[in-house]
Design a protein around this motif. Structure first.
Motif, PDB file in Angstrom:
ATOM      1  N   SER A 140      -7.635   8.725   2.880  1.00 48.65           N
ATOM      2  CA  SER A 140      -8.255   8.382   1.587  1.00 48.65           C
ATOM      3  C   SER A 140      -7.236   7.739   0.644  1.00 48.65           C
ATOM      4  N   ALA A 141      -5.963   8.188   0.711  1.00 44.23           N
ATOM      5  CA  ALA A 141      -4.943   7.584  -0.161  1.00 44.23           C
ATOM      6  C   ALA A 141      -4.692   6.132   0.253  1.00 44.23           C
ATOM      7  N   LEU A 142      -4.641   5.909   1.566  1.00 40.09           N
ATOM      8  CA  LEU A 142      -4.389   4.530   2.025  1.00 40.09           C
ATOM      9  C   LEU A 142      -5.597   3.633   1.721  1.00 40.09           C
ATOM     10  N   LEU A 143      -6.792   4.195   1.868  1.00 39.25           N
ATOM     11  CA  LEU A 143      -8.012   3.425   1.563  1.00 39.25           C
ATOM     12  C   LEU A 143      -8.005   2.988   0.094  1.00 39.25           C
ATOM     13  N   CYS A 183       0.837  -1.208   0.000  1.00 38.42           N
ATOM     14  CA  CYS A 183       0.000   0.000   0.000  1.00 38.42           C
ATOM     15  C   CYS A 183       0.870   1.255   0.000  1.00 38.42           C
ATOM     16  N   THR A 184       1.949   1.238   0.781  1.00 38.96           N
ATOM     17  CA  THR A 184       2.839   2.408   0.851  1.00 38.96           C
ATOM     18  C   THR A 184       3.444   2.675  -0.527  1.00 38.96           C
ATOM     19  N   GLU A 199       1.897  13.601   5.883  1.00 35.52           N
ATOM     20  CA  GLU A 199       0.472  13.489   6.253  1.00 35.52           C
ATOM     21  C   GLU A 199      -0.415  13.802   5.047  1.00 35.52           C
ATOM     22  N   SER A 200       0.063  14.694   4.188  1.00 32.89           N
ATOM     23  CA  SER A 200      -0.776  15.039   3.028  1.00 32.89           C
ATOM     24  C   SER A 200      -0.679  13.967   1.940  1.00 32.89           C
TER      25      SER A 200
END
Ligand SMILES: C[S@@+](CC[C@H](N)C(=O)[O-])C[C@H]1O[C@@H](n2cnc3c(N)ncnc32)[C@H](O)[C@@H]1O
Length: 436
Positions: free
Chosen positions: A276-279, A192-193, A270-271
């Motif tokens: 939402s990006a990880l989701l 995911c990262t 953090e931005s």
């Protein structure tokens, strides 16, 4: 000259043999009128009309009001010609077209993002297949076969170099950060990262052609508004809320790891690594990854390391009615899929994600399958208790036995009736005091 006319059996025009005259009133009887009339009597739904015997070049018109030529029309050669597209052949053609339009997709291979992806895959030794991206009426974007596929035929073979695995992540700029992070991150977090980071890299990303074709948003319950989830049946709603809590927990527990990546970015992490990006990355892996077993790496937590993203191959949609053999071939070093069910030319090629019911399909993949042989209805605890005698003093004890043995969930009714688990739970709930 004859034309064959098929009519609706109940039409009054067919119950009586038609009579014809030449439109020019040339007094020549229409050709073959006797045959015509005999045929009309034997097979009232089948009518033939002949041309003007005088070949005067004028039309034939019906005499009686019951023989109005609604079905066809008379042509200049005095023959009754069928209106275009009303005949048997046309009907068969139309039926075929309708059937195929239900399953036939619209070719999308000309789209720039697919052209780029094909080039990218070719550079990584992927040999073009018979499959092309297309949009299908029932299933959305998927892959269409350019040729018919035989049982056992290879549908796709994707070289290892095209796969996005935890090895890809370890070899990347993230590798050293993963290796030194304690406690070791999970293989899922690593994937995911990488996805979030590469998406952020935009044009600079080596994976851009793949990232470009990934969905921008997903329809898994975890992505739906709470108002929508509230409308789900109770057992599904509970699972959806569980899923949301799981992803939120995944995000909160990963934040420190994301902070450790700050040296790699000019913007605040953090931005970049937002919820939402990880989701989005979580749904990408959850809905699209294939199973490839990896050796256990020290730098990862003990969770199974079995997910790989397989560009292009992951455009294949699910059908519960097909059988495929899919696995990473250690000899060819390719992820290969063979079909065990044939497929016709220009039809959508499906694979089977597993014998999943619709609840599972919705939770894991964000869709449901119509005519799913694994479809079932879940029976919740309150429904179970509602229909049992209120006077049963041992009800609480029985429920706790079921809970202790993990028998209070996944109780279902399928096409064949109650599942074995549901019957077992019901048997226990119905025991008399002395039997318990
Ligand atoms: C591995 S991807 C398949 C390709 C995907 N349709 C695409 O356009 O990227 C899995 C996703 O495809 C969709 N999908 C797969 N099979 C489907 C089906 N039978 N009906 C509707 N959507 C389906 C779901 O959104 C699922 O999460």
């Amino acid at each position: 000259m004859f034309s064959l006319i098929w009519c609706e059996k109940n039409s009054s025009a067919l119950r009586h043999p038609p009579a014809w005259r030449c439109a020019a009133s040339c007094s020549n009887p229409p050709r073959h009128l006797d045959i015509l009339q005999r045929m009309s009597l034997q097979k009232p739904w089948l009518r033939r009309a002949g041309g003007c015997a005088g070949a005067c070049g004028r039309e034939l018109v019906p005499l009686g009001p019951e023989a109005q030529p609604q079905i066809g029309q008379l042509d200049r050669n005095c023959s009754f010609r069928m209106r275009k597209g009303r005949g048997r052949t046309s009907r068969i053609r139309r039926r075929k077209l309708f059937r195929s339009s239900v399953s036939r997709g619209v070719n999308e291979s000309y789209k720039p993002e697919f052209i780029e992806l094909k080039k990218w895959l070719k550079d990584r030794k992927f040999e073009d297949t018979n499959l092309i991206p297309a949009c299908f009426p029932g299933t959305g974007r998927g892959l269409m076969s350019k040729t018919s596929l035989r049982e056992g035929q290879m549908i796709i073979s994707l070289p290892e170099s095209c796969l996005l695995t935890t090895d890809t992540v370890i070899r990347s700029y993230l590798g050293t950060y993963i290796a030194k992070w304690q406690p070791p991150p999970s293989p899922l977090l690593a994937l995911c990262t990488f996805l979030v980071s590469e998406k952020h890299a935009g044009d600079q990303s080596l994976w851009k052609p793949y990232l470009e074709i990934l969905p921008k948003a997903y329809t898994c319950p975890v992505c739906l508004e709470p108002e929508v989830v509230n409308l789900f049946p109770k057992p599904l709603k509970a699972k959806a809320e569980e899923q949301r809590a799981h992803v939120q927990g995944f995000f909160s527990s990963s934040r420190d790891f994301f902070s450790s990546l700050q040296p790699l970015f000019s913007e605040a992490v953090e931005s970049i690594f937002s919820y939402s990006a990880l989701l989005w990355a979580w749904c990408t892996v959850n809905t699209r990854a294939v199973y490839v077993k990896h050796r256990q790496e020290q730098c990862f937590s003990r969770e199974p390391n079995t997910c790989a993203l397989a560009p292009y191959l992951d455009l294949l949609n699910h059908s519960p009615h097909v059988q495929v053999k899919a696995a990473f071939n250690e000899e060819t070093r390719c992820y290969e899929i063979r079909t065990a069910s044939g497929c016709r030319k220009h039809e959508e090629v499906f694979i089977c994600y597993g014998p999943h019911d619709n609840q599972r399909l919705l939770l894991e993949y964000g869709f449901v399958s119509i005519q799913n042989p694994h479809a079932c209805v879940y029976v919740s605890e309150d429904i179970l208790v509602k229909y049992l005698p209120l006077t049963d003093k041992q009800m609480n004890k029985k429920i706790s036995i079921l809970k202790d043995h993990d028998f209070i969930e996944n109780l279902t009714f399928g096409w064949d009736g109650p599942s074995w688990r549901l019957r077992t739970a019901l048997k226990l709930l119905c025991l008399e005091a002395e039997e318990l």
